[in-house]
Design a protein around this motif. Structure first.
Motif, PDB file in Angstrom:
ATOM      1  N   LYS A 108      29.472  39.714  26.648  1.00  0.00           N
ATOM      2  CA  LYS A 108      28.183  39.554  25.971  1.00  0.00           C
ATOM      3  C   LYS A 108      28.335  39.855  24.477  1.00  0.00           C
ATOM      4  CE  LYS A 108      23.521  41.446  25.851  1.00  0.00           C
ATOM      5  NZ  LYS A 108      22.651  42.523  26.247  1.00  0.00           N
ATOM      6  N   VAL A 109      27.826  38.956  23.657  1.00  0.00           N
ATOM      7  CA  VAL A 109      27.784  39.198  22.219  1.00  0.00           C
ATOM      8  C   VAL A 109      26.635  40.165  21.950  1.00  0.00           C
ATOM      9  CG1 VAL A 109      27.427  38.175  19.936  1.00  0.00           C
ATOM     10  CG2 VAL A 109      28.769  36.945  21.666  1.00  0.00           C
ATOM     11  N   GLU A 110      26.965  41.328  21.416  1.00  0.00           N
ATOM     12  CA  GLU A 110      25.959  42.348  21.117  1.00  0.00           C
ATOM     13  C   GLU A 110      25.356  42.139  19.730  1.00  0.00           C
ATOM     14  OE1 GLU A 110      25.087  44.415  23.465  1.00  0.00           O
ATOM     15  OE2 GLU A 110      26.771  44.200  24.841  1.00  0.00           O
ATOM     16  N   MET A 111      26.188  41.717  18.778  1.00  0.00           N
ATOM     17  CA  MET A 111      25.750  41.401  17.419  1.00  0.00           C
ATOM     18  C   MET A 111      26.514  40.150  17.004  1.00  0.00           C
ATOM     19  SD  MET A 111      26.094  43.639  13.953  1.00  0.00           S
ATOM     20  CE  MET A 111      25.827  42.868  12.372  1.00  0.00           C
ATOM     21  N   PRO A 112      25.824  39.027  16.852  1.00  0.00           N
ATOM     22  CA  PRO A 112      26.520  37.790  16.499  1.00  0.00           C
ATOM     23  C   PRO A 112      27.208  37.901  15.137  1.00  0.00           C
ATOM     24  CG  PRO A 112      24.221  37.363  17.082  1.00  0.00           C
ATOM     25  CD  PRO A 112      24.385  38.850  16.997  1.00  0.00           C
ATOM     26  N   PRO A 113      28.255  37.108  14.928  1.00  0.00           N
ATOM     27  CA  PRO A 113      28.942  37.138  13.643  1.00  0.00           C
ATOM     28  C   PRO A 113      27.976  36.855  12.493  1.00  0.00           C
ATOM     29  CG  PRO A 113      30.199  35.861  15.238  1.00  0.00           C
ATOM     30  CD  PRO A 113      28.870  36.164  15.871  1.00  0.00           C
ATOM     31  N   ALA A 114      28.026  37.718  11.484  1.00  0.00           N
ATOM     32  CA  ALA A 114      27.132  37.578  10.328  1.00  0.00           C
ATOM     33  C   ALA A 114      27.721  38.330   9.146  1.00  0.00           C
ATOM     34  CB  ALA A 114      25.746  38.125  10.648  1.00  0.00           C
ATOM     35  N   LYS A 115      27.252  37.981   7.973  1.00  0.00           N
ATOM     36  CA  LYS A 115      27.639  38.685   6.747  1.00  0.00           C
ATOM     37  C   LYS A 115      26.957  40.048   6.750  1.00  0.00           C
ATOM     38  CE  LYS A 115      27.436  38.201   1.698  1.00  0.00           C
ATOM     39  NZ  LYS A 115      28.658  38.915   1.488  1.00  0.00           N
ATOM     40  N   THR A 116      27.707  41.051   6.318  1.00  0.00           N
ATOM     41  CA  THR A 116      27.159  42.399   6.155  1.00  0.00           C
ATOM     42  C   THR A 116      27.471  42.868   4.740  1.00  0.00           C
ATOM     43  OG1 THR A 116      29.194  43.488   6.864  1.00  0.00           O
ATOM     44  CG2 THR A 116      27.588  42.928   8.597  1.00  0.00           C
ATOM     45  N   VAL A 124      29.910  42.292  17.011  1.00  0.00           N
ATOM     46  CA  VAL A 124      30.177  43.224  18.094  1.00  0.00           C
ATOM     47  C   VAL A 124      30.026  42.459  19.400  1.00  0.00           C
ATOM     48  CG1 VAL A 124      29.529  45.392  19.212  1.00  0.00           C
ATOM     49  CG2 VAL A 124      29.251  45.144  16.730  1.00  0.00           C
ATOM     50  N   VAL A 125      31.024  42.613  20.290  1.00  0.00           N
ATOM     51  CA  VAL A 125      31.002  41.920  21.577  1.00  0.00           C
ATOM     52  C   VAL A 125      31.538  42.860  22.653  1.00  0.00           C
ATOM     53  CG1 VAL A 125      33.278  40.879  21.126  1.00  0.00           C
ATOM     54  CG2 VAL A 125      31.766  39.813  22.799  1.00  0.00           C
ATOM     55  N   SER A 126      30.929  42.811  23.832  1.00  0.00           N
ATOM     56  CA  SER A 126      31.439  43.530  24.999  1.00  0.00           C
ATOM     57  C   SER A 126      32.127  42.506  25.886  1.00  0.00           C
ATOM     58  CB  SER A 126      30.310  44.210  25.774  1.00  0.00           C
ATOM     59  OG  SER A 126      29.731  45.229  24.997  1.00  0.00           O
ATOM     60  N   ASP A 127      33.388  42.757  26.214  1.00  0.00           N
ATOM     61  CA  ASP A 127      34.116  41.787  27.034  1.00  0.00           C
ATOM     62  C   ASP A 127      33.737  41.908  28.513  1.00  0.00           C
ATOM     63  OD1 ASP A 127      35.744  43.799  28.232  1.00  0.00           O
ATOM     64  OD2 ASP A 127      37.358  43.489  26.790  1.00  0.00           O
ATOM     65  N   ARG A 128      34.338  41.089  29.340  1.00  0.00           N
ATOM     66  CA  ARG A 128      33.996  41.040  30.774  1.00  0.00           C
ATOM     67  C   ARG A 128      34.290  42.341  31.514  1.00  0.00           C
ATOM     68  NH1 ARG A 128      38.007  36.439  32.878  1.00  0.00           N
ATOM     69  NH2 ARG A 128      37.056  35.420  31.092  1.00  0.00           N
ATOM     70  N   PHE A 129      35.039  43.250  30.905  1.00  0.00           N
ATOM     71  CA  PHE A 129      35.358  44.534  31.526  1.00  0.00           C
ATOM     72  C   PHE A 129      34.455  45.654  31.017  1.00  0.00           C
ATOM     73  CE2 PHE A 129      39.067  41.869  31.017  1.00  0.00           C
ATOM     74  CZ  PHE A 129      39.360  41.615  32.348  1.00  0.00           C
ATOM     75  N   VAL A 131      34.486  46.607  27.744  1.00  0.00           N
ATOM     76  CA  VAL A 131      35.061  47.188  26.532  1.00  0.00           C
ATOM     77  C   VAL A 131      34.324  46.600  25.333  1.00  0.00           C
ATOM     78  CG1 VAL A 131      37.129  47.441  25.105  1.00  0.00           C
ATOM     79  CG2 VAL A 131      37.319  47.504  27.609  1.00  0.00           C
ATOM     80  N   SER A 132      33.855  47.467  24.453  1.00  0.00           N
ATOM     81  CA  SER A 132      33.157  47.044  23.242  1.00  0.00           C
ATOM     82  C   SER A 132      34.173  46.801  22.129  1.00  0.00           C
ATOM     83  CB  SER A 132      32.172  48.130  22.809  1.00  0.00           C
ATOM     84  OG  SER A 132      31.567  47.784  21.581  1.00  0.00           O
ATOM     85  N   TRP A 133      34.039  45.642  21.466  1.00  0.00           N
ATOM     86  CA  TRP A 133      34.918  45.254  20.368  1.00  0.00           C
ATOM     87  C   TRP A 133      34.081  44.991  19.133  1.00  0.00           C
ATOM     88  CZ3 TRP A 133      40.192  44.936  21.050  1.00  0.00           C
ATOM     89  CH2 TRP A 133      40.652  44.937  22.374  1.00  0.00           C
ATOM     90  N   MET A 134      34.500  45.544  18.008  1.00  0.00           N
ATOM     91  CA  MET A 134      33.939  45.180  16.709  1.00  0.00           C
ATOM     92  C   MET A 134      34.978  44.286  16.049  1.00  0.00           C
ATOM     93  SD  MET A 134      32.062  48.640  15.346  1.00  0.00           S
ATOM     94  CE  MET A 134      33.504  49.681  15.371  1.00  0.00           C
ATOM     95  N   VAL A 135      34.543  43.144  15.554  1.00  0.00           N
ATOM     96  CA  VAL A 135      35.446  42.218  14.876  1.00  0.00           C
ATOM     97  C   VAL A 135      35.017  42.173  13.423  1.00  0.00           C
ATOM     98  CG1 VAL A 135      36.448  39.914  14.878  1.00  0.00           C
ATOM     99  CG2 VAL A 135      35.669  40.922  17.043  1.00  0.00           C
ATOM    100  N   ASN A 136      35.923  42.587  12.554  1.00  0.00           N
ATOM    101  CA  ASN A 136      35.611  42.763  11.147  1.00  0.00           C
ATOM    102  C   ASN A 136      36.524  41.897  10.295  1.00  0.00           C
ATOM    103  OD1 ASN A 136      34.122  44.303   9.123  1.00  0.00           O
ATOM    104  ND2 ASN A 136      36.102  45.179   8.600  1.00  0.00           N
TER     105      ASN A 136
END
Length: 143
Positions: A108-116, A124-129, A131-136
């Motif tokens: 599930k995408v928790e915060m869609p990709p966007a400019k900050t 921010v995305v939670s994978d199928r397991f 695990v929360s991932w922040m992609v920066n």
């Protein structure tokens, strides 16, 4: 005083699935993989139950230059990852979008990709397991 901090994830019976997922989505490279059936039985560690022998007792895999350790632990099939995120630093917005889409497969995408204010693209995305991932996205001005 600790000399090192290492990541250890317990996938509760889904470790092999997780490793294969991270190999496909993040290019993870497996350094070590030990199955429960390969451990010698000792007084404090009896042999595994017949249906647990192929479960992963321990693995170490690398994502980029970072080692991640993991196991199946209790093998109940319901891993719980709460209160932390793993962060991926990527060179550009296209890679941010690609990784978010890949990690969101079954998640599930928790915060869609966007400019900050700190990054041209962050998500921010939670994978199928779970695990929360922040992609920066890191650019010269955001490093």
């Amino acid at each position: 005083m600790p000399t090192d901090l290492q990541i250890y994830l317990n996938f509760d019976g889904r470790c092999e699935e997780a490793v294969e997922f991270y190999k496909r989505t993040l290019g993870a490279q497996v350094d070590v993989l030990m199955r429960a059936k390969d451990a010698p039985a000792t007084e404090n560690c009896p042999p595994p139950a017949a249906d647990q022998g192929d479960k992963i007792m321990h693995t170490t895999f690398r994502i980029g230059g970072i080692a991640v350790m993991a196991s199946d632990c209790h093998s109940g099939g319901q891993p719980k990852f709460e209160g932390f995120s793993l962060t991926l630093s990527v060179p550009d917005e296209a890679e941010c979008d690609r990784l978010v889409a890949a990690l969101a497969d079954g998640g599930k995408v928790e915060m869609p990709p966007a400019k900050t204010f700190w990054s041209p693209r962050f998500a921010v995305v939670s994978d199928r397991f779970g695990v929360s991932w922040m992609v920066n996205t890191c650019t010269p001005q955001s490093k």
